[in-house]
Write a protein that holds these residues in place. Structure first.
Motif, PDB file in Angstrom:
ATOM      1  N   ILE A 101       0.851  -1.188   0.000  1.00  0.00           N
ATOM      2  CA  ILE A 101       0.000   0.000   0.000  1.00  0.00           C
ATOM      3  C   ILE A 101       0.887   1.238   0.000  1.00  0.00           C
ATOM      4  CG2 ILE A 101      -1.757   1.308   1.257  1.00  0.00           C
ATOM      5  CD1 ILE A 101      -2.714  -1.372   2.436  1.00  0.00           C
ATOM      6  N   VAL A 102       0.635   2.137  -0.941  1.00  0.00           N
ATOM      7  CA  VAL A 102       1.405   3.369  -1.109  1.00  0.00           C
ATOM      8  C   VAL A 102       0.434   4.549  -1.086  1.00  0.00           C
ATOM      9  CG1 VAL A 102       2.899   4.683  -2.682  1.00  0.00           C
ATOM     10  CG2 VAL A 102       3.154   2.191  -2.497  1.00  0.00           C
ATOM     11  N   HIS A 103       0.850   5.654  -0.488  1.00  0.00           N
ATOM     12  CA  HIS A 103       0.023   6.870  -0.509  1.00  0.00           C
ATOM     13  C   HIS A 103       0.891   8.065  -0.874  1.00  0.00           C
ATOM     14  CE1 HIS A 103      -3.118   9.739   0.385  1.00  0.00           C
ATOM     15  NE2 HIS A 103      -2.308  10.390   1.192  1.00  0.00           N
ATOM     16  N   THR A 104       0.353   8.952  -1.719  1.00  0.00           N
ATOM     17  CA  THR A 104       1.035  10.201  -2.052  1.00  0.00           C
ATOM     18  C   THR A 104       0.339  11.374  -1.377  1.00  0.00           C
ATOM     19  OG1 THR A 104       1.936   9.486  -4.187  1.00  0.00           O
ATOM     20  CG2 THR A 104       1.564  11.832  -3.907  1.00  0.00           C
ATOM     21  N   PHE A 105       1.111  12.159  -0.636  1.00  0.00           N
ATOM     22  CA  PHE A 105       0.657  13.449  -0.119  1.00  0.00           C
ATOM     23  C   PHE A 105       1.009  14.513  -1.159  1.00  0.00           C
ATOM     24  CE2 PHE A 105       0.831  11.204   3.932  1.00  0.00           C
ATOM     25  CZ  PHE A 105      -0.243  11.760   4.646  1.00  0.00           C
ATOM     26  N   HIS A 106       0.005  15.069  -1.817  1.00  0.00           N
ATOM     27  CA  HIS A 106       0.233  16.170  -2.757  1.00  0.00           C
ATOM     28  C   HIS A 106       0.297  17.509  -2.023  1.00  0.00           C
ATOM     29  CE1 HIS A 106      -0.430  13.846  -6.520  1.00  0.00           C
ATOM     30  NE2 HIS A 106      -1.065  13.055  -5.688  1.00  0.00           N
ATOM     31  N   LEU A 129      -2.990   5.803   9.805  1.00  0.00           N
ATOM     32  CA  LEU A 129      -2.940   5.301   8.437  1.00  0.00           C
ATOM     33  C   LEU A 129      -1.504   5.030   7.996  1.00  0.00           C
ATOM     34  CD1 LEU A 129      -5.606   7.621   6.777  1.00  0.00           C
ATOM     35  CD2 LEU A 129      -5.786   5.140   7.051  1.00  0.00           C
ATOM     36  N   ALA A 130      -0.570   5.838   8.473  1.00  0.00           N
ATOM     37  CA  ALA A 130       0.834   5.631   8.098  1.00  0.00           C
ATOM     38  C   ALA A 130       1.327   4.265   8.551  1.00  0.00           C
ATOM     39  CB  ALA A 130       1.709   6.732   8.694  1.00  0.00           C
ATOM     40  N   ARG A 131       0.744   3.759   9.633  1.00  0.00           N
ATOM     41  CA  ARG A 131       1.193   2.462  10.158  1.00  0.00           C
ATOM     42  C   ARG A 131       0.741   1.292   9.299  1.00  0.00           C
ATOM     43  NH1 ARG A 131       0.554   5.318  15.176  1.00  0.00           N
ATOM     44  NH2 ARG A 131      -1.626   4.689  15.449  1.00  0.00           N
ATOM     45  N   ILE A 132      -0.248   1.502   8.417  1.00  0.00           N
ATOM     46  CA  ILE A 132      -0.661   0.426   7.501  1.00  0.00           C
ATOM     47  C   ILE A 132      -0.224   0.728   6.068  1.00  0.00           C
ATOM     48  CG2 ILE A 132      -2.635  -0.191   8.952  1.00  0.00           C
ATOM     49  CD1 ILE A 132      -4.452   1.159   6.856  1.00  0.00           C
ATOM     50  N   THR A 133       0.649   1.709   5.914  1.00  0.00           N
ATOM     51  CA  THR A 133       1.133   2.123   4.599  1.00  0.00           C
ATOM     52  C   THR A 133       2.593   1.716   4.467  1.00  0.00           C
ATOM     53  OG1 THR A 133      -0.347   4.040   4.718  1.00  0.00           O
ATOM     54  CG2 THR A 133       1.349   4.074   3.005  1.00  0.00           C
ATOM     55  N   HIS A 134       2.926   1.037   3.375  1.00  0.00           N
ATOM     56  CA  HIS A 134       4.298   0.564   3.206  1.00  0.00           C
ATOM     57  C   HIS A 134       5.250   1.689   2.796  1.00  0.00           C
ATOM     58  CE1 HIS A 134       1.845  -3.097   2.887  1.00  0.00           C
ATOM     59  NE2 HIS A 134       2.884  -3.693   3.434  1.00  0.00           N
ATOM     60  N   ARG A 135       4.785   2.581   1.920  1.00  0.00           N
ATOM     61  CA  ARG A 135       5.594   3.727   1.517  1.00  0.00           C
ATOM     62  C   ARG A 135       4.710   4.958   1.405  1.00  0.00           C
ATOM     63  NH1 ARG A 135       9.251   0.927   2.534  1.00  0.00           N
ATOM     64  NH2 ARG A 135      11.187   0.565   1.381  1.00  0.00           N
ATOM     65  N   ILE A 136       5.258   6.089   1.825  1.00  0.00           N
ATOM     66  CA  ILE A 136       4.582   7.383   1.697  1.00  0.00           C
ATOM     67  C   ILE A 136       5.420   8.253   0.774  1.00  0.00           C
ATOM     68  CG2 ILE A 136       3.931   9.499   2.915  1.00  0.00           C
ATOM     69  CD1 ILE A 136       3.378   7.727   5.380  1.00  0.00           C
ATOM     70  N   ILE A 137       4.764   8.823  -0.227  1.00  0.00           N
ATOM     71  CA  ILE A 137       5.427   9.716  -1.171  1.00  0.00           C
ATOM     72  C   ILE A 137       4.974  11.147  -0.888  1.00  0.00           C
ATOM     73  CG2 ILE A 137       5.569  10.396  -3.609  1.00  0.00           C
ATOM     74  CD1 ILE A 137       5.243   7.469  -4.342  1.00  0.00           C
ATOM     75  N   THR A 138       5.890  12.083  -0.929  1.00  0.00           N
ATOM     76  CA  THR A 138       5.540  13.507  -0.907  1.00  0.00           C
ATOM     77  C   THR A 138       6.065  14.145  -2.188  1.00  0.00           C
ATOM     78  OG1 THR A 138       7.565  14.322   0.170  1.00  0.00           O
ATOM     79  CG2 THR A 138       5.806  13.507   1.603  1.00  0.00           C
ATOM     80  N   VAL A 139       5.450  15.254  -2.576  1.00  0.00           N
ATOM     81  CA  VAL A 139       5.811  15.869  -3.847  1.00  0.00           C
ATOM     82  C   VAL A 139       6.945  16.878  -3.710  1.00  0.00           C
ATOM     83  CG1 VAL A 139       3.552  15.486  -4.906  1.00  0.00           C
ATOM     84  CG2 VAL A 139       3.951  17.583  -3.578  1.00  0.00           C
ATOM     85  N   SER A 140       7.391  17.141  -2.477  1.00  0.00           N
ATOM     86  CA  SER A 140       8.507  18.068  -2.303  1.00  0.00           C
ATOM     87  C   SER A 140       9.200  17.798  -0.975  1.00  0.00           C
ATOM     88  CB  SER A 140       8.024  19.527  -2.338  1.00  0.00           C
ATOM     89  OG  SER A 140       7.461  19.890  -1.086  1.00  0.00           O
ATOM     90  N   PRO A 141      10.470  18.171  -0.848  1.00  0.00           N
ATOM     91  CA  PRO A 141      11.194  17.965   0.411  1.00  0.00           C
ATOM     92  C   PRO A 141      10.552  18.685   1.594  1.00  0.00           C
ATOM     93  CG  PRO A 141      12.746  18.377  -1.368  1.00  0.00           C
ATOM     94  CD  PRO A 141      11.374  18.646  -1.920  1.00  0.00           C
ATOM     95  N   ARG A 154       7.699   6.996   9.190  1.00  0.00           N
ATOM     96  CA  ARG A 154       9.083   6.868   9.651  1.00  0.00           C
ATOM     97  C   ARG A 154      10.016   7.429   8.582  1.00  0.00           C
ATOM     98  NH1 ARG A 154       6.609   2.225   9.605  1.00  0.00           N
ATOM     99  NH2 ARG A 154       7.984   1.413   7.962  1.00  0.00           N
ATOM    100  N   SER A 155      11.204   7.804   8.967  1.00  0.00           N
ATOM    101  CA  SER A 155      12.117   8.457   8.026  1.00  0.00           C
ATOM    102  C   SER A 155      12.389   7.577   6.811  1.00  0.00           C
ATOM    103  CB  SER A 155      13.426   8.823   8.723  1.00  0.00           C
ATOM    104  OG  SER A 155      14.030   7.670   9.287  1.00  0.00           O
ATOM    105  N   GLU A 156      12.551   6.250   7.026  1.00  0.00           N
ATOM    106  CA  GLU A 156      12.843   5.356   5.903  1.00  0.00           C
ATOM    107  C   GLU A 156      11.603   5.039   5.074  1.00  0.00           C
ATOM    108  OE1 GLU A 156      11.801   2.678   9.412  1.00  0.00           O
ATOM    109  OE2 GLU A 156      12.878   4.572   9.059  1.00  0.00           O
ATOM    110  N   GLN A 157      10.440   5.456   5.558  1.00  0.00           N
ATOM    111  CA  GLN A 157       9.170   5.145   4.894  1.00  0.00           C
ATOM    112  C   GLN A 157       8.731   6.256   3.945  1.00  0.00           C
ATOM    113  OE1 GLN A 157       6.020   5.101   7.735  1.00  0.00           O
ATOM    114  NE2 GLN A 157       4.565   3.980   6.458  1.00  0.00           N
ATOM    115  N   VAL A 158       9.208   7.473   4.172  1.00  0.00           N
ATOM    116  CA  VAL A 158       8.725   8.645   3.445  1.00  0.00           C
ATOM    117  C   VAL A 158       9.786   9.119   2.461  1.00  0.00           C
ATOM    118  CG1 VAL A 158       7.751  10.965   3.641  1.00  0.00           C
ATOM    119  CG2 VAL A 158       7.428   9.319   5.505  1.00  0.00           C
TER     120      VAL A 158
END
Length: 375
Positions: A101-106, A129-141, A154-158
């Motif tokens: 499961i992956v989620h993008t924060f726009h 929700l982050a705890r059931i998400t394998h990777r979180i993507i953000t569109v900017s640093p 977590r730092s390694e997750q985002v």
């Protein structure tokens, strides 16, 4: 987010990825991009109960339909976008046993959208929700840093994957086929400003209208093009009337010919209270139009003040008016901003780069899972 999801569905290598796009139904004041999806060969699976507003009965129906659909499709990976679809989609993915499961924060709705009480509630939901998400993507640093500072993931997750857009249509800056200035009776020498986006509180159009009322420039008074629609349309029209600006603020509604509109603008403005990476600014930069924005969210990752655009503090009509005046009265500055801004937009936010990044990203997750299963 909708264009981003359409681009991924249409553009991923079909020999390696089979993708199903699941959507809700656009609300009355929202732009409907289903025609754009179909034009790119994407036929979305529509769940009518899936919408942005919290409506417990409809939300539970949407969740049930999502679970049944995912159990039938049996995807290797679910990738969600936006707050509501991200919440229901991730829970449905977990209930349906989807492996990844992956989620993008726009961007996010944790500042400037709701009351402090509701914001705290949504923060707790996003942390869960982050705890059931394998990777979180953000569109900017900056969005990545903001989420981590709020305890989401977590730092390694985002990780950061910049937006990718089809920018080719903005490169030639064609004039409007309808001759926008003539159609709206705007004097030929009057500076023409533009803002593109939903007419909702977070976009803070009132600060821009107040800045326009304060703005004093030599020559004809500037006019403002408002492209977009939303729940605040009538209230904003009344505000323009109250400020004596009704003849200089032009509401265009939703438009699909932004490349033509941008071709007639002198400056494109974003005055939001919070943003991820504003698509309208990327498109304006690609079109060679100087951009001015409030320094919020991920905007500072897109615009370097004085090099690729102009930044001002949010919620400050006087500062916004000063920034607009600076750009309108200094043609040399406007001219210098354009090539660097265009290079930044095309170099970081082109669609091909997004597709290659995402194919590598998905492949890495799937390969890692296969290795884990084999061990």
């Amino acid at each position: 987010p909708a264009r981003h999801a359409i681009a991924l569905t249409a553009g991923l290598d079909p020999a390696r990825f089979v993708t199903t796009l699941i959507t809700g139904v656009a609300e009355r004041d929202e732009g409907d991009l289903s025609a754009e999806a179909r034009a790119r060969g994407v036929q979305p699976v529509v769940i009518p109960e899936l919408g942005p507003r919290i409506q417990l009965g409809r939300d539970l129906l949407a969740l049930g339909k999502l679970v049944r659909l995912l159990r039938r499709l049996r995807p290797d990976l679910v990738h969600t976008h936006t707050a509501k679809a991200g919440a229901l989609g991730r829970v449905a993915g977990r209930l349906a046993g989807v492996p990844i499961i992956v989620h993008t924060f726009h961007g996010h709705v944790l500042e400037g959208y709701f009351s402090p009480t509701r914001t705290r509630l949504f923060l707790q939901i996003e942390r869960a929700l982050a705890r059931i998400t394998h990777r979180i993507i953000t569109v900017s640093p900056r969005v990545q840093h903001d989420l981590r500072a709020r305890g989401i993931g977590r730092s390694e997750q985002v990780e950061v994957v910049p937006l990718g857009l089809d920018l080719a249509r903005f490169l030639d800056r064609p004039g409007s086929p309808a001759r926008l200035r003539e159609k709206l009776a705007i004097p030929s020498r009057a500076p023409l400003l533009g803002i593109v986006g939903r007419l909702v509180p977070i976009k803070d159009h009132p600060t821009l209208f107040q800045a326009l009322a304060l703005l004093q420039t030599p020559g004809p008074a500037p006019h403002l093009i408002v492209a977009g629609d939303g729940e605040r349309r009538e209230a904003l029209k009344r505000l323009a009337q109250d400020l004596g600006l009704a003849s200089r603020i032009h509401f265009l509604g939703w438009r699909n010919d932004l490349e033509a509109i941008l071709g007639e603008l002198d400056v494109v403005i974003c005055c939001s209270k919070n943003e991820g990476t504003p698509v309208a600014l990327i498109e304006a930069m690609a079109a060679g139009v100087p951009v001015l924005s409030t320094d919020v969210g991920g905007v500072g990752d897109l615009i370097v003040h004085g090099e690729t655009g102009w930044l001002v503090p949010s919620g400050n009509p006087s500062a916004l008016a000063s920034g607009i005046r600076e750009l309108l009265t200094d043609p040399k500055t406007r001219t210098q901003l354009v090539p660097a801004a265009r290079a930044a937009a095309l170099g970081r936010h082109d669609l091909d780069s997004l597709l290659r990044r995402m194919e590598t990203f998905y492949t890495g997750l799937l390969t890692a899972r296969q290795l884990k299963m084999s061990n």
